[in-house]
Design a protein around this motif. Structure first.
Motif, mmCIF file in Angstrom:
data_model
loop_
_atom_site.group_PDB
_atom_site.id
_atom_site.type_symbol
_atom_site.label_atom_id
_atom_site.label_comp_id
_atom_site.label_asym_id
_atom_site.label_seq_id
_atom_site.Cartn_x
_atom_site.Cartn_y
_atom_site.Cartn_z
ATOM 1 N N THR A 1 -3.665 1.635 -12.982
ATOM 2 C CA THR A 1 -3.704 3.199 -13.351
ATOM 3 C C THR A 1 -2.259 3.400 -14.033
ATOM 4 N N LYS A 2 -1.441 2.928 -13.594
ATOM 5 C CA LYS A 2 0.115 3.057 -13.916
ATOM 6 C C LYS A 2 0.794 1.787 -14.408
ATOM 7 N N PHE A 3 1.531 1.809 -15.291
ATOM 8 C CA PHE A 3 2.299 0.528 -15.499
ATOM 9 C C PHE A 3 3.957 0.884 -15.850
ATOM 10 N N PHE B 1 0.766 -1.325 0.147
ATOM 11 C CA PHE B 1 -0.073 0.217 0.165
ATOM 12 C C PHE B 1 0.835 1.316 -0.152
ATOM 13 N N HIS B 2 0.326 2.298 -0.528
ATOM 14 C CA HIS B 2 1.129 3.854 -0.556
ATOM 15 C C HIS B 2 1.195 3.972 0.950
ATOM 16 N N PRO B 3 2.272 4.730 1.440
ATOM 17 C CA PRO B 3 2.081 5.113 2.953
ATOM 18 C C PRO B 3 1.199 6.227 3.184
ATOM 19 N N HIS B 4 0.655 7.095 2.323
ATOM 20 C CA HIS B 4 -0.412 7.979 2.679
ATOM 21 C C HIS B 4 -1.660 7.908 1.996
ATOM 22 N N HIS B 5 -1.670 7.327 0.972
ATOM 23 C CA HIS B 5 -3.113 7.611 -0.062
ATOM 24 C C HIS B 5 -3.867 5.973 0.331
ATOM 25 N N CYS B 6 -4.851 6.052 0.948
ATOM 26 C CA CYS B 6 -5.385 4.577 1.436
ATOM 27 C C CYS B 6 -5.818 3.873 0.060
ATOM 28 N N ASN B 7 -6.171 4.592 -0.945
ATOM 29 C CA ASN B 7 -6.852 4.021 -2.287
ATOM 30 C C ASN B 7 -5.676 3.458 -3.132
ATOM 31 N N THR B 8 -4.667 3.649 -2.795
ATOM 32 C CA THR B 8 -3.279 3.352 -3.947
ATOM 33 C C THR B 8 -2.408 2.228 -3.410
ATOM 34 N N PHE B 9 -2.384 1.376 -4.179
ATOM 35 C CA PHE B 9 -1.284 0.286 -4.142
ATOM 36 C C PHE B 9 -0.582 -0.067 -5.141
ATOM 37 N N VAL B 10 0.394 -0.915 -5.130
ATOM 38 C CA VAL B 10 1.540 -1.259 -5.970
ATOM 39 C C VAL B 10 1.464 -2.841 -5.823
ATOM 40 N N TYR B 11 1.795 -3.662 -7.299
ATOM 41 C CA TYR B 11 2.175 -4.858 -7.026
ATOM 42 C C TYR B 11 3.296 -5.293 -8.251
ATOM 43 N N SER B 12 3.987 -6.187 -8.049
ATOM 44 C CA SER B 12 4.940 -6.332 -8.894
ATOM 45 C C SER B 12 4.925 -7.614 -9.347
ATOM 46 N N SER B 13 5.571 -7.986 -10.488
ATOM 47 C CA SER B 13 5.430 -9.311 -11.099
ATOM 48 C C SER B 13 6.648 -10.004 -11.625
ATOM 49 N N SER B 14 6.559 -11.184 -11.967
ATOM 50 C CA SER B 14 7.645 -11.948 -12.223
ATOM 51 C C SER B 14 8.395 -11.612 -13.773
ATOM 52 N N LYS B 15 7.595 -10.558 -14.447
ATOM 53 C CA LYS B 15 7.762 -10.358 -15.518
ATOM 54 C C LYS B 15 9.011 -8.983 -15.473
ATOM 55 N N THR C 1 7.741 -6.066 -14.254
ATOM 56 C CA THR C 1 6.815 -4.958 -14.198
ATOM 57 C C THR C 1 6.151 -4.728 -12.924
ATOM 58 N N ILE C 2 5.648 -3.419 -12.930
ATOM 59 C CA ILE C 2 5.050 -2.894 -11.697
ATOM 60 C C ILE C 2 3.765 -2.437 -12.205
ATOM 61 N N ARG C 3 2.756 -2.710 -11.411
ATOM 62 C CA ARG C 3 1.382 -2.083 -11.494
ATOM 63 C C ARG C 3 0.753 -1.114 -10.530
ATOM 64 N N LEU C 4 0.616 0.108 -10.587
ATOM 65 C CA LEU C 4 -0.148 0.910 -9.702
ATOM 66 C C LEU C 4 -1.346 0.833 -9.775
ATOM 67 N N CYS C 5 -2.189 0.490 -8.508
ATOM 68 C CA CYS C 5 -3.845 0.520 -8.938
ATOM 69 C C CYS C 5 -4.394 1.536 -7.999
#
Length: 432
Positions: free
Chosen positions: A251-253, A219-233, A235-239
């Motif tokens: 939302t971001k890739f 999770f983002h340290p300040h925005h409770c609606n935002t998180f990221v996850y990483s993949s085995s490829k 890449t990082i996705r921000l949701c």
């Protein structure tokens, strides 16, 4: 860095699998392969030794998870603690989340230094008294006793993950947290244990079409609606949870285009991200893959703003690292309290630090031979080829069984915890 405190463990169950400071840095928790959580507490400053504050001693030890057996799938569920996350302290007690492959538990760690005495219906041994013998009423009193630290499980969050949990992250609203496995991420409320909300699901309808798995999430340290996850490829996705209930559309890739000249048989394996961490400021994301640490700006998706080579001398050794399975090791990375220095582990009990401002980096070693209490750590250098200097170590003599996968940095001071297999080392900045 100096001042190592060494807490030595023993067999395979004692191998440390996670390390985490709490929000003040006064407590440090470790989890191990045997399902135990050991909490260390920082010693208070004494009047005669002003600079000697900083030793961490065992505060509490408890069994968090036990080995289980899944009868439907005929699978053993090992007790190994994959992650520990602290909740901010609200009262005298401490709360932490710990997870193994399948089950997350919320633990309360509290102190008791008084005990009630003088019950009416029980005698001093706790046996019930015959009501006929009670002729007077007594007022129970609290008597002082030796300090006791108790750990009690307050919530058990189970049966929500088909695959192995690799990450847990507490949200900044402190009401919810998420748990991520290879293909799904679930959102939990701390008060509700029997249901969770699935926010990411990358499982294809046909498992033969599976091309990537989730490796880490935060999770983002300040925005409770935002998180990221990483993949085995790699890449990082921000949701953003405000966009839709199921965050399958990111939302971001974040992805770095691959350099064709570096392409090899191992490219996909070494590009897999093993850890992702938001900076304390929330502006940057740090990712660790097999050979590098990268820092990404949330506002720039096409490439990282900084790339640090952790152990580039291993590039020529990837074939043997593939054969002994070391290429699949999952190294973690951490920020210091001001986001100016980053730290990550390597082999031969080496760990690396990179100063983002001066661009200087250092390799240090956590080992019993060179880590006597109060000793100053000497920088280490690895020699790749040609003539080896006296203080250098040859890349061929590195011990790949000694690896530092798990590290933690005090939230506000230069104190670090480094887990080297079954030893925990604590180093702090030199005090004059």
């Amino acid at each position: 860095m100096n001042y190592p405190d060494e807490n030595t463990y023993g067999n395979k169950a004692d191998i440390i699998s996670t390390v985490e400071f709490n929000h003040t840095g006064e407590l440090l928790a470790t989890g191990d392969k045997g399902g135990r959580v050991v909490i260390f507490q920082r010693e208070q400053e004494s009047k005669n030794q002003v600079h000697r504050r900083g030793e961490y001693n065992v505060y509490s030890t408890f069994q968090s998870h036990e080995p289980e057996f899944d009868y439907l799938k005929s699978l053993e569920i090992e007790e190994k603690i994959n992650k520990i996350r602290w909740l901010p302290q609200q009262n005298a007690a401490y709360f932490l989340l710990s997870t193994n492959d399948k089950t997350v538990k919320l633990w309360k760690v509290s102190e008791r230094d008084k005990r009630p005495e003088g019950y009416n219906l029980k005698d001093e041994e706790g046996r019930l008294r015959d009501p006929a013998t009670i002729t007077t009423l007594r007022v129970p009193v609290l008597r002082p006793m030796d300090l006791m630290v108790e750990a009690t499980p307050r919530r058990v969050f189970a049966n929500a993950h088909t695959y192995h949990i690799n990450s847990i992250s507490v949200n900044s609203d402190y009401e919810t947290y998420m748990s991520a496995d290879d293909l799904r991420i679930n959102l939990w409320n701390f008060e509700i244990t029997n249901q969770s909300f699935n926010i990411v699901d990358i499982k294809p309808a046909n498992m033969e079409e599976l091309t990537e798995v989730i490796t880490a999430a935060e999770f983002h340290p300040h925005h409770c609606n935002t998180f990221v996850y990483s993949s085995s490829k790699g890449t990082i996705r921000l949701c953003d949870m405000r966009a839709s209930a199921l965050c399958d559309r990111h939302t971001k890739f974040f992805e770095e285009p691959e350099d064709p000249s570096n392409r090899s048989f191992f490219s996909e394996i070494i590009s897999s991200i093993s850890d992702v961490k938001f900076s304390h400021s929330g502006r940057y994301i740090m990712t660790r893959d097999y050979l590098t640490v990268k820092v990404w700006d949330l506002n720039m998706e096409n490439r990282p703003i900084e790339t640090y080579q952790v152990h580039d001398y291993l590039r020529s050794k990837l074939c043997s690292l593939y054969e002994n399975d070391c290429i699949f090791d999952k190294f973690e990375c951490v920020w210091n309290g001001s986001d100016s220095v980053i730290m990550t582990g390597s082999y031969n009990n080496f760990f690396r630090m990179f100063d983002r401002n001066t661009k200087r980096d250092v390799t240090l070693e956590a080992s019993r031979e060179n880590s006597k209490p109060r000793a100053i750590l000497k920088p280490r250098k690895v020699c790749v080829g040609g003539k080896r200097r006296k203080d250098e170590i040859s890349v061929d003599s590195l011990d790949f069984s000694k690896k530092i996968l798990h590290t933690a940095w005090h939230p506000s001071e230069n104190i670090i915890a480094v887990a080297a297999t079954n030893n925990l080392y604590i180093f702090q900045d030199k005090v004059n």
